[in-house]
Design a protein around this motif. Structure first.
Motif, mmCIF file in Angstrom:
data_model
loop_
_atom_site.group_PDB
_atom_site.id
_atom_site.type_symbol
_atom_site.label_atom_id
_atom_site.label_comp_id
_atom_site.label_asym_id
_atom_site.label_seq_id
_atom_site.Cartn_x
_atom_site.Cartn_y
_atom_site.Cartn_z
ATOM 1 N N SER A 1 -18.248 -2.026 0.848
ATOM 2 C CA SER A 1 -16.791 -2.070 0.932
ATOM 3 C C SER A 1 -16.192 -2.281 -0.457
ATOM 4 O O SER A 1 -14.984 -2.182 -0.642
ATOM 5 N N THR A 2 -17.017 -2.598 -1.440
ATOM 6 C CA THR A 2 -16.520 -2.814 -2.797
ATOM 7 C C THR A 2 -17.686 -2.687 -3.770
ATOM 8 O O THR A 2 -18.846 -2.836 -3.377
ATOM 9 N N ALA B 1 -7.491 -0.297 2.391
ATOM 10 C CA ALA B 1 -8.398 -0.282 1.232
ATOM 11 C C ALA B 1 -8.863 1.157 0.992
ATOM 12 O O ALA B 1 -8.908 1.636 -0.152
ATOM 13 N N TYR C 1 -9.031 -2.560 6.234
ATOM 14 C CA TYR C 1 -10.069 -1.622 5.809
ATOM 15 C C TYR C 1 -9.459 -0.231 5.582
ATOM 16 O O TYR C 1 -9.754 0.452 4.602
ATOM 17 N N THR D 1 -6.005 3.223 -0.461
ATOM 18 C CA THR D 1 -5.766 2.848 -1.861
ATOM 19 C C THR D 1 -6.820 3.494 -2.761
ATOM 20 O O THR D 1 -6.503 4.130 -3.773
ATOM 21 N N CYS E 1 0.865 -1.177 0.000
ATOM 22 C CA CYS E 1 0.000 0.000 0.000
ATOM 23 C C CYS E 1 0.906 1.232 0.000
ATOM 24 O O CYS E 1 1.103 1.895 1.012
ATOM 25 N N THR F 1 -13.916 -1.218 -7.979
ATOM 26 C CA THR F 1 -13.115 -2.174 -7.197
ATOM 27 C C THR F 1 -13.874 -3.489 -7.034
ATOM 28 O O THR F 1 -15.097 -3.532 -7.140
ATOM 29 N N TYR G 1 -7.805 -8.750 0.363
ATOM 30 C CA TYR G 1 -6.871 -9.102 1.445
ATOM 31 C C TYR G 1 -7.182 -10.430 2.127
ATOM 32 O O TYR G 1 -6.561 -10.746 3.135
ATOM 33 N N ALA H 1 -7.931 -2.660 -3.512
ATOM 34 C CA ALA H 1 -8.609 -1.884 -2.454
ATOM 35 C C ALA H 1 -9.513 -2.816 -1.655
ATOM 36 O O ALA H 1 -10.700 -2.555 -1.481
ATOM 37 N N GLY H 2 -8.942 -3.917 -1.184
ATOM 38 C CA GLY H 2 -9.705 -4.828 -0.320
ATOM 39 C C GLY H 2 -9.516 -6.306 -0.613
ATOM 40 O O GLY H 2 -10.167 -7.135 0.008
ATOM 41 N N HIS I 1 -13.362 -7.512 -4.822
ATOM 42 C CA HIS I 1 -12.561 -8.491 -4.078
ATOM 43 C C HIS I 1 -13.401 -9.721 -3.824
ATOM 44 O O HIS I 1 -14.628 -9.677 -3.958
#
Ligand code: PEP
Ligand code: CO
Length: 461
Positions: free
Chosen positions: A263-264, A166, A163, A169, A81, A236, A118, A115-116, A238
Motif C-alpha cells: 500500500s506504500t 490513495a 484506499y 492520488t 483529494c 509514497t 489517513y 497517498a495513504g 505513511h
C-alpha cells in the motif's frame, strides 16, 4: 536466531498476538472483518520492484550519495483529494527537491507523506468539549474531525474510501510525472502562483536558471539529452499505524521470496507505537519495505539498539531510516547520544531530521503552532551535530502543504501569532505553507553551499 529462523515465526497477522496501541474501537466487528476482507482482495498501490528501487536509493543516501526529502500533510484529508491540491502538493515537493539538488549537489529522493496518510496516533483516546466527551479524531481512515457522536464513531467503510483515494492520488501523481511534470527541461512547470509575490522569487529563479544552464551545458557537451523524468522518481510513505489495513495489503512476492506491504513504498513507525514488544514493531519486522522509525526524547539508547536488532538484524543497506525529532531544546543533548548508541551496534542507518514534531507549542490563545526559526534551527543543528560526531544527516522529514495556510509562525513573510487565525486549516498538526517550505529548502541549500566554499584544510605556509 538467524533472520530466516526469526522470520519463520512471522506472518502478516503475527502482530495480533501483541499489544496493539492506537487502534480504533469498532462497534461492529463483523462489518470490520468484511471490510478488511474486501481490502485484501483489491490490487496493490505499489509494486515490489519500486520498493526495492527506493531501498537501493536509501542505501546510497546512507553513505552520502543521495538526500531524502520526505514531506506532506500531517494527516491527509479525503476532501483534499482534488486534482489542483494534489498537483500543487507535488509541485512544492518538486521545487524543494530542485533547490536541494542544486545546493547539495546530489540526487534528491522524493518521498511524499501522501497517498495513504489517513490514520493518526493521538495522545488521548477521547476529547472533551463543554462537558461532552467523544472519541478523539484518528484520521479520515477511521472517523471524522467534526465534534458529534456520529462523526467520531469509527466506521470500517472509511478504510475502503481511504484506499480508493490513495489509489486516485497516486494514479494522478504517476500520470503527472510520466507526462513530464518533473522534467527539468520545463522549469516553467515548476512555478507556483505564490512565487509571483514572494520575497523568495529572485533566489528561486536564480536556482532554476542555473539548473537550466547546467543541463544545457551537459547536453551540448555530451550530445545526449538528460532524462530527468522517470516513472519511479516519486515514492509514497505513511505511518504504518492501522494494522488491520496494513495487513490486508501485505503480499508474498514469489520472485523476491519476501512479504511486502504494497500500500506504500515506505511505512514508518511513529513515536507512540515503537514499543519493542508491541504489535507495530512485530508487523514491520517481517515486511521487506524500507522502514522509517521516529526517534524522540524518551527513546533511550538500549531501546533504539534493540529496535535496530529486531528490524534490521542482517544490517541490510537501505532498510532502516531513523527520523529524529527532538525539538530545538533537546537536540544538542540527545542527538549525540543516539548517534553513539547506533554506532555501537555497527548497523548502518539513514539519519533524517523531522524538525516539526519536537517543536510544537501552544500559543497564549490556545493555538497549536511551530516557529519557523525553531524548525530551521533544529535542521541546522542536526547537520552540524552529525558532522561533529563523524556521522551524516541524509534527509529531512517535514509537514507541509502547498496551500497558503497560516499554521506555523515566522518565515520570510514574518507570520505572527495574530495571523494564525486567518487560514488555519490543519485538523491535526500545524504545517509549513508553500513559501515556508521553499524557504526551508533554500536555507539548507545555502548552508551546504557555504560549507563547500569553506576550505576544509589550510595548506602549509
Ligand atoms: C507524525 O509524523 O505526524 C507524528 C505523529 O509523529 P511522531 O510519531 O514523531 O510524534
Ligand atoms: Co504530525
Amino acid at each position: 536466531m538467524s533472520q530466516s529462523n526469526a522470520l519463520l515465526s512471522w506472518h502478516p497477522a503475527s502482530w495480533q498476538a501483541r499489544a496493539a496501541t492506537q487502534q480504533p474501537h469498532y462497534a461492529d466487528p463483523v462489518a470490520l472483518e468484511r471490510t478488511v476482507a474486501s481490502l485484501s482482495r483489491l490490487p496493490p498501490l505499489v509494486v515490489s520492484w519500486e520498493i526495492e528501487a527506493l531501498r537501493a536509493r536509501l542505501a546510497q543516501a546512507q553513505v552520502g550519495g543521495q538526500f531524502l526529502l520526505q514531506g506532506g500533510d500531517c494527516a491527509e484529508s479525503f476532501e483534499d483529494c482534488e486534482s489542483d491540491k494534489i498537483a500543487k502538493r507535488l509541485k512544492i515537493l518538486l521545487q524543494m527537491s530542485l533547490v536541494l539538488l542544486q545546493g547539495l549537489k546530489k540526487p534528491v529522493i522524493r518521498v511524499g507523506r501522501f497517498a495513504g496518510q489517513y490514520a493518526k496516533p493521538r495522545s488521548a483516546d477521547t476529547e472533551t468539549r463543554d462537558g461532552i466527551t467523544l472519541p478523539c479524531y484518528r484520521g479520515d481512515n477511521v472517523n471524522r474531525p467534526g465534534f458529534t457522536p456520529a462523526e467520531r464513531e469509527p466506521d470500517p467503510e472509511l478504510l475502503l474510501r481511504g484506499y480508493e483515494r490513495a489509489a486516485l492520488t497516486l494514479n494522478f501523481v504517476r500520470a503527472l510525472i510520466d507526462g513530464g511534470f518533473a522534467d527539468l527541461h520545463h522549469p516553467e512547470y515548476w512555478d507556483l502562483g505564490f512565487l509571483r509575490h514572494s520575497p523568495l522569487r529572485g533566489a528561486y529563479q536564480k536556482i532554476v536558471d542555473s539548473i537550466a544552464e547546467s543541463l544545457e551545458f551537459f547536453e551540448s557537451m555530451s550530445g545526449q539529452r538528460v532524462q530527468a523524468a522517470t516513472r519511479a522518481d516519486f515514492y509514497t510513505s505513511h505511518e504504518g499505524l492501522h494494522l488491520l489495513s496494513e495487513q490486508a495489503q501485505t503480499r508474498y512476492i514469489e520472485r523476491q521470496k519476501r512479504w511486502y506491504n504494497l500500500s506504500t513504498h515506505m511505512p514508518w513507525i511513529g513515536m507512540r507505537t515503537a514499543n519493542i514488544d508491541g504489535a507495530h514493531v512485530e508487523y514491520c519486522r517481517g515486511i521487506a519495505n524500507p522502514i522509517g522509525v521516529k526517534v524522540g526524547v524518551g527513546m533511550g539508547a538500549e531501546w533504539l539498539q534493540e529496535l535496530i536488532q529486531i528490524l534490521n538484524p542482517q544490517n541490510q543497506p537501505g532498510r532502516l531510516t531513523l527520523i529524529h525529532r527532538f525539538g530545538i531544546k533537546d537536540v544538542e543533548q540527545r542527538l549525540p547520544e543516539v548517534i553513539r548508541a547506533v554506532r555501537a551496534t555497527g548497523s548502518q542507518v539513514l539519519w533524517v531530521c523531522d524538525p516539526m514534531h519536537g517543536n510544537t507549542e501552544t500559543t497564549a490563545a490556545g493555538v497549536k503552532t511551530r516557529r519557523f526559526e525553531n524548525i530551521l534551527a533544529e535542521v541546522e543543528a542536526s547537520f552540524r551535530i552529525h558532522e561533529e560526531c563523524g556521522s551524516m544527516l541524509g534527509g529531512v522529514h517535514v509537514e507541509l502543504t502547498a496551500e497558503d495556510v497560516t499554521e506555523c509562525v515566522g518565515g520570510a513573510r514574518g507570520l505572527a501569532e495574530a495571523d494564525l487565525a486567518r487560514a488555519y486549516r490543519s485538523a491535526v498538526d500545524p504545517r509549513l505553507n508553500a513559501e515556508q517550505s521553499l524557504e526551508l529548502a533554500m536555507r539548507i541549500a545555502e548552508r551546504a553551499g557555504a560549507n563547500r566554499r569553506t576550505p576544509r584544510f589550510t595548506s602549509p605556509a
